[in-house]
Design a protein around this motif. Structure first.
Motif, PDB file in Angstrom:
ATOM      1  N   PHE A  72       5.120  57.492   3.505  1.00  9.88           N
ATOM      2  CA  PHE A  72       5.887  56.406   4.111  1.00  9.88           C
ATOM      3  C   PHE A  72       5.402  56.066   5.518  1.00  9.88           C
ATOM      4  N   GLY A 132      11.800  55.704   5.329  1.00  7.82           N
ATOM      5  CA  GLY A 132      10.428  55.687   5.796  1.00  7.82           C
ATOM      6  C   GLY A 132      10.259  55.509   7.291  1.00  7.82           C
ATOM      7  N   TRP A 133      11.221  54.857   7.926  1.00  4.95           N
ATOM      8  CA  TRP A 133      11.004  54.436   9.314  1.00  4.95           C
ATOM      9  C   TRP A 133      10.817  55.595  10.278  1.00  4.95           C
ATOM     10  N   HIS A 135       5.177  49.342  10.007  1.00  4.98           N
ATOM     11  CA  HIS A 135       5.425  47.907   9.811  1.00  4.98           C
ATOM     12  C   HIS A 135       6.848  47.688   9.359  1.00  4.98           C
ATOM     13  N   TYR A 136       7.742  47.711  10.260  1.00  5.52           N
ATOM     14  CA  TYR A 136       9.089  47.340   9.833  1.00  5.52           C
ATOM     15  C   TYR A 136       9.817  46.714  11.001  1.00  5.52           C
ATOM     16  N   HIS A 137      10.828  45.942  10.631  1.00  2.66           N
ATOM     17  CA  HIS A 137      11.611  45.275  11.655  1.00  2.66           C
ATOM     18  C   HIS A 137      13.071  45.609  11.486  1.00  2.66           C
ATOM     19  N   THR A 138      13.700  45.887  12.589  1.00  2.11           N
ATOM     20  CA  THR A 138      15.134  46.098  12.563  1.00  2.11           C
ATOM     21  C   THR A 138      15.755  44.753  12.884  1.00  2.11           C
ATOM     22  N   MET A 165       7.817  42.492   4.768  1.00  3.32           N
ATOM     23  CA  MET A 165       8.005  43.911   5.076  1.00  3.32           C
ATOM     24  C   MET A 165       7.211  44.779   4.091  1.00  3.32           C
ATOM     25  N   TYR A 166       6.528  45.778   4.638  1.00  4.60           N
ATOM     26  CA  TYR A 166       5.695  46.636   3.810  1.00  4.60           C
ATOM     27  C   TYR A 166       6.556  47.653   3.055  1.00  4.60           C
ATOM     28  N   SER A 221       6.203  51.026   0.542  1.00  6.76           N
ATOM     29  CA  SER A 221       5.263  52.019   0.031  1.00  6.76           C
ATOM     30  C   SER A 221       5.102  51.908  -1.488  1.00  6.76           C
ATOM     31  N   ARG A 231       7.390  53.857  -4.045  1.00  4.44           N
ATOM     32  CA  ARG A 231       8.800  53.533  -4.309  1.00  4.44           C
ATOM     33  C   ARG A 231       8.938  52.819  -5.647  1.00  4.44           C
ATOM     34  N   ARG A 238      20.173  49.654   5.663  1.00  4.68           N
ATOM     35  CA  ARG A 238      19.038  48.962   5.033  1.00  4.68           C
ATOM     36  C   ARG A 238      18.705  49.504   3.643  1.00  4.68           C
ATOM     37  N   ASP A 268      16.643  51.870  16.060  1.00  7.77           N
ATOM     38  CA  ASP A 268      17.323  52.660  15.027  1.00  7.77           C
ATOM     39  C   ASP A 268      17.936  53.921  15.611  1.00  7.77           C
ATOM     40  N   GLU A 314       2.939  54.264   6.556  1.00  7.08           N
ATOM     41  CA  GLU A 314       2.676  52.826   6.721  1.00  7.08           C
ATOM     42  C   GLU A 314       3.969  52.036   6.922  1.00  7.08           C
ATOM     43  N   GLU A 315       4.965  52.416   6.139  1.00  6.64           N
ATOM     44  CA  GLU A 315       6.261  51.728   6.260  1.00  6.64           C
ATOM     45  C   GLU A 315       6.829  51.891   7.656  1.00  6.64           C
TER      46      GLU A 315
END
Lengths: 379, 456
Positions: A368, A58-59, A374-377, B1-2, B4, B7, B101, A229, A370-371
């Motif tokens: 995806f 998703g990222w 909002h994500y963190h590595t 963490m969001y 979807s 999934r 991940r 990433d 939205e994903e």
């Protein structure tokens, strides 16, 4: 505007090469090098979209438009390549086209290395790439317009076709367009080596485009997590490229069979600067600079390294093509090489930005999306 | 963490944290089932067969094997490479998938890594026994000695010693570090004093404080970073055993990446074979879901297709190279006396995994189980084909010969399979088969119950 100016420089370089009476081989080889190089960037742009679609990640959604736009160059580069071949390039680039002067080894290869079959393969590659690129772009656009999940599934289906098709064609095309320049030589790893080179460059170019777009005030939604990433990709793929380089070199060096070592003998003796430059710029520098976590998160490190990778893999391609196609007496890096590359880069930028202007930069309706925001590595 | 909503959840059913602990620890409690006893009895019988074969080899020597002057490597090396390959799935899952991940790895990494360690132990047995004199096994280590006799640093066989021992050490540490929080949980749930003491010792006094977690996660990450290149290096070096030579069929540059891909391919097949049975037997179907199986099947398609492309590339290059010896070797593989082995390899490795393109097949447990067995067989035959068909008809037709294993060689192979299952069955009794802490970390974002609650 800058793009047009760059294309003008490229044309100037070509005219210069012609007037200055440089060897035809050298001019054709440079045209060939650049058309292959930029087509491969287009292929990897599309691969970026496709491989993440089938991996359900998703990222990357936030920047997938860049990859889609890069794929617009595939047909453009294909046409240039075809012109280069048809206008006499075949004869200058590929020893095996000299039908009447083949030695006993090349005669054995005629069922594969002959012009009609070569052109058939050429058309199959570009027809497949072009068609799938068009389908993937179209479906991605449709998904964006109404967000219907069926387009997402369709996108994944086309992506799977593309990844499989590219897996085969990238290998075969590298035999055709690069390996057969040194027509006697062979290496089973070659196709994957070339692909890994394409891959790391393509991903680096995506980062550069994102950087430029952000500087222009677009793509504000891309943040340091995404850059992190991409930095990891550049780091990891540079190591992977070096791994394949080493595997090929070590095995040929160790077995020490003259038919195989001749390839590296030529490069080490007459192209030694290029040979070592290739290793340092494409492996040592990215490896050391991108190793720390924080380095992968800031443009001030990632962009210079991406530019170096871009230059480094151009040189990689140079050392694949020139020893066989031009030879050490006539080859060199001068205004022709640099100017022509700037010209191709300009054209590539024009096409990509034109592609970017045709679709919203933000694929809002992607499931995806939205994903991706909002994500963190964490690492 | 969001995450979807489209999934699939990673954990099925109505689970909370305490339920997860209960479910995963259940197989360790109480008396083992009758199936467990049945399984370990069969495994021990196989192990005894192996012990007999080891005795024969050590007492009478390598002469008890079917090897001859032309074919000096047979089942022994085939089994060695097969087992090393199987070990790769564990490291791939815990290192590479961690860096990518992939949250679904949390349900399978523990057992896959245990499998890795056991598989490397099985693999390591073969080079040792192949020396004939087990007592001199330490000769493989470079150390200053009175005879000033050094190992041959130019030999890829020596590189193997380093590659595999490093791999084993890192995998073991990685696996154990992951186990520590779970061992703390086992200790806390232990009913008897002895159990509490043992698991308390094994968990290094884990308290679950923030500091412990912080260190644990840092170490895990560093180890994942170290283990990721090991996934590639080990089978690369194994492939060098063959590819640095000048034997047609062995000397080819594609070997390193293609061996790595094949290793991950065979490893995942073995993980599937084991887990499809284990999830049922241990009532862990809500943790190792069809979704997990499907993801693993996708890796099977990927790696299987890479292997397929490599086979075809090799074959094509043998022709393209114009080298008649290469051409002969490949024609001999496909149509010579060992053609049956070649076609088993092609069918099992290239054709059957392609069936996973169909969603129906890759989400069917029965089909997956059958195909995973096919891949296990196919990958064994791949190594057999590489080793034996390249050797048995060499440059000199007068020395051509055939090879078939003796009962002793079969015994050694069956013995390692026995060892593998014995240790695996013991593992599921003494350690939690699923990483409890890691599954809990994805429960909130990817639990079935939590996901639906979140969207209502």
């Amino acid at each position: 505007m800058a793009g047009f100016a760059m294309v003008a420089i490229g044309l100037l370089a070509l005219v210069y090469g012609w007037i200055a009476g440089l060897e035809a081989n050298r001019i054709y080889a440079n045209l060939h090098l650049n058309s292959f190089y930029f087509v491969s960037l287009g292929l990897i742009g599309l691969f970026f979209v496709a491989v993440h679609a089938i991996a359900e990640s998703g990222w990357q959604v936030s920047m997938q438009r860049v990859g889609e736009a890069m794929s617009m160059f595939i047909p453009v580069g294909g046409i240039i390549m075809l012109i280069v071949f048809l206008s006499g390039g075949m004869h200058h680039l590929f020893e095996w086209t000299h039908k009447d002067h083949l030695d006993h080894i090349l005669i054995k290869k005629v069922p594969y290395l002959n012009q009609p079959f070569f052109y058939i393969r050429f058309f199959v590659f570009f027809a497949g790439w072009g068609l799938l690129a068009w389908l993937i772009r179209k479906t991605s656009r449709q998904l964006d317009m109404n967000g219907d999940i069926q387009y997402f599934h369709r996108l994944r289906k086309y992506s799977a076709f593309y990844v499989v098709f590219l897996a085969i064609t990238s290998v075969v095309s590298s035999w055709d367009w690069l390996m057969s320049i040194d027509a006697h030589w062979f290496s089973t790893l070659y196709g994957w080596y070339v692909f890994s080179s394409m891959l790391v460059t393509g991903f680096s170019v995506i980062v550069i485009f994102v950087f430029v777009l952000q500087r222009m005030g677009y793509m504000k939604h891309v943040n340091e997590e995404h850059i992190h990433d991409m930095g990891k990709y550049m780091f990891g793929l540079s190591i992977f490229w070096a791994y394949l380089w080493f595997s090929q070199y070590l095995l040929i060096w160790y077995a020490n069979i003259p038919e195989e070592t001749i390839y590296f003998y030529e490069r080490l003796n007459h192209f030694d600067t290029v040979f070592f430059f290739n290793l340092v710029v494409n492996f040592v520098i990215p490896f050391l600079l991108l190793m720390p976590r924080n380095a992968k998160r800031v443009y001030s490190v990632v962009i210079p390294v991406a530019v170096l990778i871009f230059i480094g893999h151009w040189v990689d391609l140079y050392q694949l093509i020139m020893p066989g196609a031009v030879g050490h007496e006539a080859a060199g890096i001068g205004f022709l090489e640099i100017g022509l590359t700037i010209g191709f880069l300009g054209l590539f930028m024009l096409v990509t930005f034109w592609g970017l202007s045709k679709a919203p930069l933000v694929p809002k309706n992607h499931p995806f999306y939205e994903e991706s925001l909002h994500y963190h590595t964490n690492y | 963490m969001y995450v979807s909503p489209i999934r699939e959840p990673l954990i099925r059913g109505e689970k909370n944290y305490s339920q997860v602990t209960k479910d995963i620890l259940a197989p360790m409690a109480g008396k083992p089932s009758i199936y467990w006893y049945l399984g370990i009895s069969l495994a021990l019988i196989a192990l005894v067969f192996g012990a007999w074969a080891t005795y024969q080899t050590v007492y009478y020597g390598i002469g008890t094997w079917g090897l001859n002057k032309t074919v000096g490597w047979g089942w022994g090396i085939t089994n060695f490479v097969w087992w090393v390959g199987i070990g790769h799935a564990g490291t791939f899952i815990s290192a590479i998938l961690l860096l990518f991940r992939q949250k679904w790895r949390t349900s399978i990494n523990r057992s896959a890594e245990a499998m890795t360690l056991i598989a490397i132990a099985c693999a390591g047995f073969f080079p040792l026994i192949h020396m004939g004199r087990l007592l001199l096994g330490f000769f493989i280590f470079p150390y200053p000695n009175t005879r000033a006799l050094w190992v041959n640093f130019n030999s890829p066989l020596l590189w193997d010693v380093f590659a595999i021992s490093t791999y084993f050490a890192v995998s073991l540490i990685f696996w154990y570090v992951g186990l520590i929080p779970d061992l703390g949980t086992v200790r806390d749930k232990a009913k008897t004093k002895i159990r509490k003491a043992i698991y308390g010792f094994l968990s290094f006094g884990w308290t679950g404080s923030a500091k412990h977690w912080s260190r644990h996660e840092t170490v895990s990450l560093v180890l994942a970073g170290l283990a990721a290149p090991l996934v590639l290096s080990v089978h690369t070096i194994v492939s060098f055993d063959f590819a640095t030579s000048v034997i047609p069929g062995w000397h080819t540059t594609i070997f390193p990446p293609y061996f790595v891909s094949g290793a991950v391919f065979s490893g995942f097949a073995m993980v599937l074979t084991l887990l499809i049975v284990a999830r049922k037997a241990l009532n862990l179907e809500e943790y190792i879901t069809v979704n997990h199986i499907e993801s693993m099947n996708k890796i099977i398609i990927l790696t299987g297709s890479i292997v397929g492309i490599a086979y075809i590339t090799e074959f094509f290059m043998a022709w393209y190279s114009g080298v008649e010896y290469e051409q002969f070797t490949f024609m001999n593989r496909a149509f010579g006396p060992y053609a049956w082995a070649y076609w088993i390899m092609m069918t099992c490795n290239v054709v059957t995994p392609q069936l996973f393109w169909f969603k129906k097949i890759r989400t069917s447990l029965t089909a997956t189980f059958i195909i995973s067995i096919f891949v296990n067989i196919g990958m064994w035959f791949e190594r057999f084909v590489i080793v034996v068909t390249s050797l048995h008809r060499d440059f000199l037709p007068s020395s051509w010969s055939m090879y078939s294993p003796s009962l002793v060689e079969v015994g050694l192979y069956v013995g390692t399979i026995g060892l593998f299952f014995t240790l695996f069955l013991l593992f599921i009794r003494v350690f939690p088969v699923i990483a409890i802490a890691e599954v809990k970390s994805v429960l909130k974002s990817s639990g079935d119950h939590q996901k639906t609650a979140h969207h209502e």
